[in-house]
Design a protein around this motif. Structure first.
Motif, PDB file in Angstrom:
ATOM      1  N   UNK A 126       0.885  -1.190   0.017  1.00  0.00           N
ATOM      2  CA  UNK A 126      -0.038   0.015  -0.003  1.00  0.00           C
ATOM      3  C   UNK A 126       0.949   1.429  -0.152  1.00  0.00           C
ATOM      4  N   UNK A 127       1.952   1.287   0.758  1.00  0.00           N
ATOM      5  CA  UNK A 127       3.014   2.342   0.733  1.00  0.00           C
ATOM      6  C   UNK A 127       3.354   2.643  -0.657  1.00  0.00           C
ATOM      7  N   UNK A 128       3.452   1.972  -1.442  1.00  0.00           N
ATOM      8  CA  UNK A 128       3.845   2.013  -2.942  1.00  0.00           C
ATOM      9  C   UNK A 128       2.911   2.889  -3.546  1.00  0.00           C
ATOM     10  N   UNK A 129       1.629   2.712  -3.438  1.00  0.00           N
ATOM     11  CA  UNK A 129       0.646   3.338  -3.868  1.00  0.00           C
ATOM     12  C   UNK A 129       0.539   4.880  -3.464  1.00  0.00           C
ATOM     13  N   UNK A 130       0.783   4.851  -1.842  1.00  0.00           N
ATOM     14  CA  UNK A 130       1.126   6.349  -1.596  1.00  0.00           C
ATOM     15  C   UNK A 130       2.322   7.212  -1.719  1.00  0.00           C
ATOM     16  N   UNK A 131       3.229   6.286  -2.556  1.00  0.00           N
ATOM     17  CA  UNK A 131       4.520   7.260  -2.764  1.00  0.00           C
ATOM     18  C   UNK A 131       4.868   7.080  -4.396  1.00  0.00           C
ATOM     19  N   UNK A 132       3.733   6.812  -5.199  1.00  0.00           N
ATOM     20  CA  UNK A 132       3.672   6.960  -6.387  1.00  0.00           C
ATOM     21  C   UNK A 132       4.483   6.139  -7.429  1.00  0.00           C
ATOM     22  N   UNK A 133       4.683   4.813  -6.462  1.00  0.00           N
ATOM     23  CA  UNK A 133       5.426   3.662  -7.411  1.00  0.00           C
ATOM     24  C   UNK A 133       4.510   2.737  -8.086  1.00  0.00           C
ATOM     25  N   UNK A 134       3.419   2.592  -7.451  1.00  0.00           N
ATOM     26  CA  UNK A 134       2.411   1.662  -8.073  1.00  0.00           C
ATOM     27  C   UNK A 134       0.915   2.405  -8.045  1.00  0.00           C
ATOM     28  N   UNK A 135       0.004   1.844  -9.254  1.00  0.00           N
ATOM     29  CA  UNK A 135      -1.295   2.132  -9.190  1.00  0.00           C
ATOM     30  C   UNK A 135      -2.103   1.381  -8.190  1.00  0.00           C
ATOM     31  N   UNK A 136      -3.538   1.945  -8.200  1.00  0.00           N
ATOM     32  CA  UNK A 136      -4.253   1.211  -7.052  1.00  0.00           C
ATOM     33  C   UNK A 136      -4.797  -0.016  -7.703  1.00  0.00           C
ATOM     34  N   UNK A 137      -4.903  -0.246  -9.109  1.00  0.00           N
ATOM     35  CA  UNK A 137      -5.403  -1.455  -9.543  1.00  0.00           C
ATOM     36  C   UNK A 137      -4.148  -2.407  -9.570  1.00  0.00           C
ATOM     37  N   UNK A 138      -3.092  -2.329  -9.210  1.00  0.00           N
ATOM     38  CA  UNK A 138      -1.966  -3.278  -9.080  1.00  0.00           C
ATOM     39  C   UNK A 138      -1.834  -3.819  -7.866  1.00  0.00           C
ATOM     40  N   UNK A 139      -2.434  -3.170  -6.951  1.00  0.00           N
ATOM     41  CA  UNK A 139      -2.392  -3.836  -5.616  1.00  0.00           C
ATOM     42  C   UNK A 139      -3.918  -4.351  -4.891  1.00  0.00           C
ATOM     43  N   UNK A 140      -4.966  -4.027  -5.860  1.00  0.00           N
ATOM     44  CA  UNK A 140      -6.267  -4.512  -5.298  1.00  0.00           C
ATOM     45  C   UNK A 140      -7.033  -5.202  -6.745  1.00  0.00           C
TER      46      UNK A 140
END
Length: 428
Positions: free
Chosen positions: A53-67
């Motif tokens: 989740x922290x990688x979404x918060x820091x602009x590394x991954x998109x939301x659809x890549x972890x949910x």
């Protein structure tokens, strides 16, 4: 179990699972093929891979890549009904789950996998100024605040206000705090410098504040020391032994220091869902249910609890940590107990947590892994951390997407998810 506890229309034992996190979803998966009718209810429509989740918060991954949409994950399970709803209570006498719209769900067996939220140790008024990180909404809020801070600093002409905009404070030096601090430092140092003209993003301050004596307190001392040195090598200022006493729109007070900062992130503690209040049963100070050795709620053998909802002793008497592998093991175990009951077989022994190791990323090619006797750090730990996380993602497309994103960050220092979505905190 007796036939009078079955659904009169289907003859199947009715199981309600509250929460589509790691524990709840694992229990549902492990009950495949059992003579049961399962209803999975969650107030969100997706299963979330919280460790990233922290990688979404820091602009590394998109939301659809972890949910992933829960309905899609369970599309082939005809025995499972998925409902989007918020649970407001439990009528244990009538064996019904109460929903926010006034509807109820009857159950023969209930599994509570309701998770946790961040805790402010009696200072909930700090939350608007220091958001925590537990949901996708939290992650996009934090991402917005981080990116807006740089945008506003680019326009700011007052040096003092500009410095405050370029100061990022993370409260709590557990795995989430360490991962946030390291990634924000790399974002400012490696990714953003060429994007701005008036500010030098490399001069941003990232301050990690911890009330305890060291970072990653749950890890071996040598790994903790390595993590601190690595963070400081990335430019993170580590402040230990300094509890936070105030958070506001202007900054944070810790120890005897006041620091002006426009972005404060909270990673210092968690509190359980109100499941214990719903049931009127004992809980620990964090609100987690105190359960029997088989993860059943005392006085209610038909109700189980797993994941961050529960407090139970693990190896050497230490509490089972609130991490994904623990929740999955508990979900797996509870499914086994239910299967044994339905078959009239002897139940399995008490739940026994098997610790598979603790992993934390600090930065690019920087990570620590504690397997107990085996401890790893540096590039090798970073590769193992990445492989392990990719393996547990759902779907080949997601695994490939995340792997390519990380490769691009590694080679080009570029983070592709730097989108600012609008929110209520967008105004000065």
């Amino acid at each position: 179990m007796a036939s009078d506890t079955a659904d009169p229309t289907t003859g199947r034992h009715r199981i309600v699972v509250v929460g589509a996190g790691f524990g709840g979803l694992e229990a549902v998966h492990r009950l495949a093929g059992a003579p049961v009718a399962i209803t999975l209810v969650d107030r969100r429509n997706h299963h979330l891979f919280q460790p990233l989740l922290y990688q979404v918060a820091t602009a590394s991954l998109a939301t659809s890549e972890i949910a992933w949409p829960t309905r899609h994950v369970l599309a082939r399970r005809d025995d499972v009904t998925t409902l989007l709803a918020t649970v407001t209570g439990i009528d244990t006498a009538a064996r019904r789950v109460l929903l926010d719209d006034g509807a109820t769900l009857p159950y023969d067996t209930l599994i509570l996998a309701t998770g946790a939220r961040h805790a402010y140790f009696g200072h909930d008024e700090w939350e608007p100024f220091a958001p925590g990180l537990k949901t996708l909404e939290d992650a996009t809020t934090i991402r917005r605040r981080i990116l807006l801070a740089f945008e506003r600093a680019e326009r700011e002409t007052d040096p003092r206000r500009q410095a405050a905009l370029l100061t990022f404070v993370i409260v709590g030096a557990g795995p989430t705090g360490v991962e946030l601090a390291g990634t924000i430092a790399e974002l400012a140092r490696d990714t953003l410098p060429s994007d701005f003209r008036r500010i030098d993003t490399r001069k941003a301050r990232v301050v990690l504040v911890e009330a305890g004596p060291r970072v990653l307190a749950g890890y071996a001392e040598d790994l903790s020391a390595y993590a601190q040195r690595s963070l400081e090598g990335l430019g993170v200022e580590v402040e230990l032994g300094r509890p936070v006493s105030a958070c506001s729109a202007d900054g944070v007070v810790y120890g005897d220091r006041t620091l002006e900062a426009k972005t404060i992130l909270w990673a210092a503690g968690v509190r359980a869902s109100p499941a214990a209040e719903w049931l009127g049963v004992p809980a620990d100070r964090a609100g987690r249910l105190i359960v029997e050795p088989d993860l059943a709620v005392p006085g209610h053998p038909e109700i189980f609890a797993v994941g961050d909802t529960v407090a139970i002793a693990g190896p050497e008497g230490k509490p089972v940590p609130g991490i994904a592998p623990a929740a999955k093991q508990e979900g797996h175990y509870v499914a086994g107990v239910i299967r044994a009951r339905l078959a009239g077989a002897a139940p399995p022994g008490p739940f026994h947590y098997r610790h598979a190791g603790s992993l934390a990323q600090i930065g690019k090619k920087l990570a620590v892994i504690d397997f107990g006797r085996i401890k790893l750090r540096g590039a090798l730990a970073w590769w193992i951390w990445g492989i392990a996380h990719i393996y547990f993602l759902i779907g080949v497309r997601t695994r490939l997407s995340v792997a390519l994103n990380w490769l691009w960050i590694h080679v080009r220092n570029q983070r592709s998810a730097r989108l600012i979505t609008q929110g209520r905190d967008d105004e000065d």
